[in-house]
Write a protein that holds these residues in place. Structure first.
Motif, PDB file in Angstrom:
ATOM      1  N   TYR A  26       0.802  -1.219   0.000  1.00 36.18           N
ATOM      2  CA  TYR A  26       0.000   0.000   0.000  1.00 36.18           C
ATOM      3  C   TYR A  26       0.839   1.274   0.000  1.00 36.18           C
ATOM      4  O   TYR A  26       0.298   2.371  -0.020  1.00 36.18           O
ATOM      5  CB  TYR A  26      -0.976   0.019   1.182  1.00 36.18           C
ATOM      6  CG  TYR A  26      -0.334  -0.043   2.548  1.00 36.18           C
ATOM      7  CD1 TYR A  26       0.192   1.095   3.135  1.00 36.18           C
ATOM      8  CD2 TYR A  26      -0.254  -1.246   3.230  1.00 36.18           C
ATOM      9  CE1 TYR A  26       0.785   1.040   4.391  1.00 36.18           C
ATOM     10  CE2 TYR A  26       0.334  -1.310   4.489  1.00 36.18           C
ATOM     11  CZ  TYR A  26       0.844  -0.177   5.055  1.00 36.18           C
ATOM     12  OH  TYR A  26       1.424  -0.235   6.300  1.00 36.18           O
ATOM     13  N   SER A  33       3.590   9.814  -2.647  1.00 37.23           N
ATOM     14  CA  SER A  33       2.463  10.596  -2.121  1.00 37.23           C
ATOM     15  C   SER A  33       2.603  12.059  -2.502  1.00 37.23           C
ATOM     16  O   SER A  33       3.701  12.610  -2.491  1.00 37.23           O
ATOM     17  CB  SER A  33       2.394  10.475  -0.594  1.00 37.23           C
ATOM     18  OG  SER A  33       2.161   9.151  -0.213  1.00 37.23           O
ATOM     19  N   VAL A  39      -4.843   6.294  -4.694  1.00 38.61           N
ATOM     20  CA  VAL A  39      -5.742   6.393  -3.550  1.00 38.61           C
ATOM     21  C   VAL A  39      -5.727   7.827  -3.036  1.00 38.61           C
ATOM     22  O   VAL A  39      -4.670   8.417  -2.839  1.00 38.61           O
ATOM     23  CB  VAL A  39      -5.346   5.396  -2.430  1.00 38.61           C
ATOM     24  CG1 VAL A  39      -6.181   5.623  -1.184  1.00 38.61           C
ATOM     25  CG2 VAL A  39      -5.498   3.969  -2.929  1.00 38.61           C
ATOM     26  N   LYS A  53      -6.600   9.939   0.068  1.00 44.91           N
ATOM     27  CA  LYS A  53      -6.834   9.764   1.507  1.00 44.91           C
ATOM     28  C   LYS A  53      -6.197  10.911   2.258  1.00 44.91           C
ATOM     29  O   LYS A  53      -5.767  11.882   1.649  1.00 44.91           O
ATOM     30  CB  LYS A  53      -6.339   8.399   1.984  1.00 44.91           C
ATOM     31  CG  LYS A  53      -4.848   8.179   1.881  1.00 44.91           C
ATOM     32  CD  LYS A  53      -4.426   6.806   2.380  1.00 44.91           C
ATOM     33  CE  LYS A  53      -4.809   6.608   3.805  1.00 44.91           C
ATOM     34  NZ  LYS A  53      -4.525   5.334   4.377  1.00 44.91           N
ATOM     35  N   CYS A  71      -8.932  11.883   8.948  1.00 48.30           N
ATOM     36  CA  CYS A  71     -10.120  12.125   8.124  1.00 48.30           C
ATOM     37  C   CYS A  71     -11.363  11.527   8.773  1.00 48.30           C
ATOM     38  O   CYS A  71     -11.274  10.539   9.501  1.00 48.30           O
ATOM     39  CB  CYS A  71      -9.971  11.470   6.751  1.00 48.30           C
ATOM     40  SG  CYS A  71      -8.644  12.132   5.755  1.00 48.30           S
ATOM     41  N   GLU A 107     -11.656   8.028   2.333  1.00 49.57           N
ATOM     42  CA  GLU A 107     -10.673   7.391   1.457  1.00 49.57           C
ATOM     43  C   GLU A 107     -11.346   6.866   0.193  1.00 49.57           C
ATOM     44  O   GLU A 107     -12.412   6.269   0.241  1.00 49.57           O
ATOM     45  CB  GLU A 107      -9.989   6.230   2.178  1.00 49.57           C
ATOM     46  CG  GLU A 107      -8.923   5.558   1.339  1.00 49.57           C
ATOM     47  CD  GLU A 107      -8.132   4.510   2.104  1.00 49.57           C
ATOM     48  OE1 GLU A 107      -7.871   3.447   1.534  1.00 49.57           O
ATOM     49  OE2 GLU A 107      -7.776   4.764   3.272  1.00 49.57           O
ATOM     50  N   ARG A 149     -10.354   4.772  -3.546  1.00 52.43           N
ATOM     51  CA  ARG A 149      -9.401   4.089  -4.424  1.00 52.43           C
ATOM     52  C   ARG A 149      -9.824   4.352  -5.863  1.00 52.43           C
ATOM     53  O   ARG A 149     -10.987   4.194  -6.216  1.00 52.43           O
ATOM     54  CB  ARG A 149      -9.371   2.586  -4.155  1.00 52.43           C
ATOM     55  CG  ARG A 149      -8.458   1.839  -5.136  1.00 52.43           C
ATOM     56  CD  ARG A 149      -8.317   0.371  -4.814  1.00 52.43           C
ATOM     57  NE  ARG A 149      -7.349   0.207  -3.740  1.00 52.43           N
ATOM     58  CZ  ARG A 149      -7.637  -0.142  -2.493  1.00 52.43           C
ATOM     59  NH1 ARG A 149      -8.868  -0.388  -2.132  1.00 52.43           N
ATOM     60  NH2 ARG A 149      -6.692  -0.268  -1.587  1.00 52.43           N
ATOM     61  N   MET A 164     -13.173  15.192   2.623  1.00 50.21           N
ATOM     62  CA  MET A 164     -11.732  15.260   2.331  1.00 50.21           C
ATOM     63  C   MET A 164     -11.159  16.583   2.820  1.00 50.21           C
ATOM     64  O   MET A 164     -10.027  16.637   3.275  1.00 50.21           O
ATOM     65  CB  MET A 164     -11.461  15.090   0.841  1.00 50.21           C
ATOM     66  CG  MET A 164     -11.597  13.659   0.341  1.00 50.21           C
ATOM     67  SD  MET A 164     -10.628  12.432   1.254  1.00 50.21           S
ATOM     68  CE  MET A 164      -8.981  13.046   1.103  1.00 50.21           C
ATOM     69  N   CYS A 199      -9.863  16.544   6.413  1.00 52.52           N
ATOM     70  CA  CYS A 199      -8.621  15.845   6.759  1.00 52.52           C
ATOM     71  C   CYS A 199      -7.553  16.881   7.112  1.00 52.52           C
ATOM     72  O   CYS A 199      -7.511  17.959   6.517  1.00 52.52           O
ATOM     73  CB  CYS A 199      -8.122  15.015   5.584  1.00 52.52           C
ATOM     74  SG  CYS A 199      -9.257  13.761   4.994  1.00 52.52           S
ATOM     75  N   PRO A 259      -4.734  15.994   3.440  1.00 52.41           N
ATOM     76  CA  PRO A 259      -5.189  15.149   2.337  1.00 52.41           C
ATOM     77  C   PRO A 259      -4.067  14.935   1.322  1.00 52.41           C
ATOM     78  O   PRO A 259      -3.257  15.830   1.082  1.00 52.41           O
ATOM     79  CB  PRO A 259      -6.344  15.942   1.731  1.00 52.41           C
ATOM     80  CG  PRO A 259      -6.121  17.346   2.151  1.00 52.41           C
ATOM     81  CD  PRO A 259      -5.339  17.314   3.426  1.00 52.41           C
TER      82      PRO A 259
END
Length: 146
Positions: free
Chosen positions: A14, A18, A67, A69, A73, A78, A80, A108, A111, A114
């Protein structure tokens, strides 16, 4: 482009590259599109395969996903994203196009951080090479249906 980003030694399926998002842009009714060029290689740079028809994120031969996320949050934030381009088969020797459209939500925006993980779910022994990653849009959902 002349340079690409390589995500390696990920340790877990995973993990991936990012990219943080500005949470002020994540509001109900806005739609964004992410595009990227993705290649899979092993630790020595040899091309690797995946199977675009597999949609089990835990399968050894699943192709890269993205993803959306974030940290801290609310539930259900989240998302996908699977490739919307029907590749038919994976070109192990070259870059493969990725495209996914996603609506954002106020969840979102709640969060604290994010972000998008690009190249997620690929088996951890494979390195993910990314080029030309773009997030575009921010338009209302109605405008994109015209």
């Amino acid at each position: 482009s002349d340079f690409a980003l390589r995500s390696y030694s990920r340790g877990m399926n995973y993990r991936g590259a990012s990219f943080f998002l500005d949470k002020r842009c994540l509001k109900d009714g806005l739609v964004y599109t992410i595009t990227a060029k993705i290649k899979l290689v092993d630790s020595t740079g040899n091309p690797q395969q995946c199977n675009p028809s597999i949609t089990d994120p835990n399968h050894r031969h699943v192709c890269p996903t993205v993803v959306l996320k974030g940290d801290n949050c609310p539930d259900g934030a989240e998302v996908r994203l699977w490739n919307e381009i029907d590749l038919g088969s994976w070109d192990a020797d070259g870059f493969n196009e990725f495209k996914a459209t996603f609506p954002t939500s106020d969840k979102m925006g709640q969060c604290t951080e994010p972000y998008l993980i690009v190249g997620r779910d690929v088996h951890k022994v494979k390195d993910v090479v990314l080029d030309d990653v773009y997030v575009i849009g921010g338009e209302g959902a109605a405008a994109l249906r015209e």
